[in-house]
Design a protein around this motif. Structure first.
Motif, short mmCIF file in Angstrom:
data_model
loop_
_atom_site.label_atom_id
_atom_site.label_comp_id
_atom_site.label_asym_id
_atom_site.label_seq_id
_atom_site.Cartn_x
_atom_site.Cartn_y
_atom_site.Cartn_z
N LYS A 150 0.84 -1.21 0.00
CA LYS A 150 0.00 0.00 0.00
C LYS A 150 0.87 1.25 0.00
N GLU A 151 1.94 1.22 0.78
CA GLU A 151 2.87 2.35 0.82
C GLU A 151 3.60 2.48 -0.52
N LEU A 152 3.94 1.33 -1.13
CA LEU A 152 4.60 1.33 -2.42
C LEU A 152 3.69 1.94 -3.48
N GLU A 153 2.39 1.63 -3.42
CA GLU A 153 1.44 2.21 -4.38
C GLU A 153 1.36 3.72 -4.21
N LYS A 154 1.35 4.21 -2.97
CA LYS A 154 1.33 5.66 -2.73
C LYS A 154 2.58 6.32 -3.30
N CYS A 155 3.72 5.66 -3.14
CA CYS A 155 4.97 6.22 -3.68
C CYS A 155 4.95 6.27 -5.21
N VAL A 156 4.42 5.23 -5.84
CA VAL A 156 4.34 5.20 -7.31
C VAL A 156 3.40 6.29 -7.79
N ARG A 157 2.24 6.43 -7.16
CA ARG A 157 1.27 7.45 -7.57
C ARG A 157 1.75 8.87 -7.27
N SER A 158 2.77 9.01 -6.41
CA SER A 158 3.29 10.35 -6.11
C SER A 158 4.07 10.94 -7.30
N VAL A 159 4.43 10.11 -8.25
CA VAL A 159 5.11 10.61 -9.46
C VAL A 159 4.07 11.37 -10.28
N GLN A 160 4.32 12.64 -10.53
CA GLN A 160 3.39 13.49 -11.28
C GLN A 160 4.15 14.24 -12.36
N CYS A 161 3.55 14.35 -13.54
CA CYS A 161 4.10 15.18 -14.62
C CYS A 161 2.96 15.48 -15.60
N ASP A 162 3.20 16.41 -16.52
CA ASP A 162 2.18 16.80 -17.48
C ASP A 162 1.82 15.63 -18.38
N GLY A 163 0.54 15.38 -18.55
CA GLY A 163 0.07 14.34 -19.45
C GLY A 163 0.04 12.95 -18.84
N LEU A 164 0.40 12.81 -17.55
CA LEU A 164 0.40 11.50 -16.89
C LEU A 164 -0.85 11.37 -16.03
N VAL A 165 -1.62 10.30 -16.27
CA VAL A 165 -2.83 10.04 -15.50
C VAL A 165 -2.73 8.59 -15.00
N TRP A 166 -2.77 8.43 -13.67
CA TRP A 166 -2.69 7.10 -13.08
C TRP A 166 -4.06 6.44 -13.15
N GLY A 167 -4.06 5.13 -13.41
CA GLY A 167 -5.31 4.37 -13.52
C GLY A 167 -5.47 3.41 -12.37
N THR A 168 -6.03 2.27 -12.67
CA THR A 168 -6.33 1.26 -11.64
C THR A 168 -5.07 0.52 -11.21
N SER A 169 -5.18 -0.08 -10.03
CA SER A 169 -4.06 -0.89 -9.54
C SER A 169 -4.63 -2.10 -8.85
N LYS A 170 -3.82 -3.16 -8.79
CA LYS A 170 -4.24 -4.37 -8.08
C LYS A 170 -2.98 -5.12 -7.64
N LEU A 171 -3.17 -5.98 -6.68
CA LEU A 171 -2.08 -6.82 -6.20
C LEU A 171 -2.25 -8.21 -6.80
N ALA A 172 -1.20 -8.68 -7.46
CA ALA A 172 -1.25 -9.99 -8.10
C ALA A 172 -0.21 -10.90 -7.45
N PRO A 173 -0.56 -12.16 -7.20
CA PRO A 173 0.39 -13.07 -6.56
C PRO A 173 1.54 -13.42 -7.50
N VAL A 174 2.76 -13.46 -6.93
CA VAL A 174 3.96 -13.84 -7.68
C VAL A 174 4.32 -15.28 -7.31
N GLY A 175 4.34 -15.58 -6.03
CA GLY A 175 4.67 -16.92 -5.56
C GLY A 175 5.22 -16.86 -4.15
N TYR A 176 5.05 -17.92 -3.40
CA TYR A 176 5.56 -18.02 -2.02
C TYR A 176 5.02 -16.90 -1.14
N GLY A 177 3.77 -16.47 -1.36
CA GLY A 177 3.15 -15.45 -0.53
C GLY A 177 3.54 -14.03 -0.90
N ILE A 178 4.34 -13.86 -1.93
CA ILE A 178 4.76 -12.51 -2.36
C ILE A 178 3.77 -12.02 -3.41
N GLN A 179 3.39 -10.75 -3.34
CA GLN A 179 2.49 -10.15 -4.31
C GLN A 179 3.19 -8.98 -5.00
#
Length: 189
Positions: A150-179
């Motif tokens: 959740k904190e990582l998503e906030k940090c990613v969305r904190s990137v702002q510049c002209d013409g950039l619009v953030w969309g949807t996000s989701k957590l997807a499993p990678v393996g061994y409990g890591i998402q």
């Protein structure tokens, strides 16, 4: 009819002009017609007659007695017929245009073409300019399983510049409990 005297420059000039767009005297392969004209030459044409010289060197390398066809008189071959027809005014059939291209129709067709081009340009100028956009999907993988996504998503969305619009996000499993964080953005180019 014929090439004239092939031992003179005038005859060689007629032969050279005749061979400018042909490889052989008759047809698409060497024949007895080539053999008859070759025998009428006194030797290789000068370099100032390149087509005749090319043809002469090509026939010199062949066995001219084995060529197909029937030998005729020298004056039955050559470019004299088209020149005579052009000088004589041609037949009545020459006036008939098979493809129907009249100057009047060409002028009308050109006018119609210009009108259509102008209408197309006017229609195209009324359209709004197309805005180029790129849709980007980012996969952000954590270093270990203890990373706060959740904190990582906030940090990613904190990137702002002209013409950039953030969309949807989701957590997807990678393996061994890591998402991993899968987030989309749209960038206007």
């Amino acid at each position: 009819m014929g090439f004239g005297n092939l031992k003179s420059d005038a005859g060689l000039k007629v032969l050279n002009e005749f061979l400018a767009d042909r490889s052989y005297i008759e047809g698409f392969t060497a024949s007895q017609a080539d053999s008859v004209v070759f025998a009428a030459l006194s030797g290789a044409p000068k370099a100032s007659f390149p087509h005749a010289l090319r043809w002469y060197n090509h026939l010199k390398s062949m066995d001219r007695t084995a060529l197909p066809g029937v030998k005729k008189a020298l004056d039955s071959y050559g470019g004299g017929a088209p020149a005579a027809a052009a000088a004589g005014g041609g037949d009545a059939d020459d006036d008939f245009d098979l493809f129907g291209s009249d100057d009047e129709e060409d002028a009308e067709a050109e006018k119609l073409k210009q009108e259509r081009l102008a209408a197309y340009a006017a229609k195209k100028s009324k359209k709004p300019a197309l805005i180029a956009k790129s849709n980007i999907i980012l996969d952000v993988k954590p270093w270990d399983d203890e990373t706060d996504m959740k904190e990582l998503e906030k940090c990613v969305r904190s990137v702002q510049c002209d013409g950039l619009v953030w969309g949807t996000s989701k957590l997807a499993p990678v393996g061994y409990g890591i998402q991993k964080l899968v987030i989309t953005c749209v960038v206007e180019d």
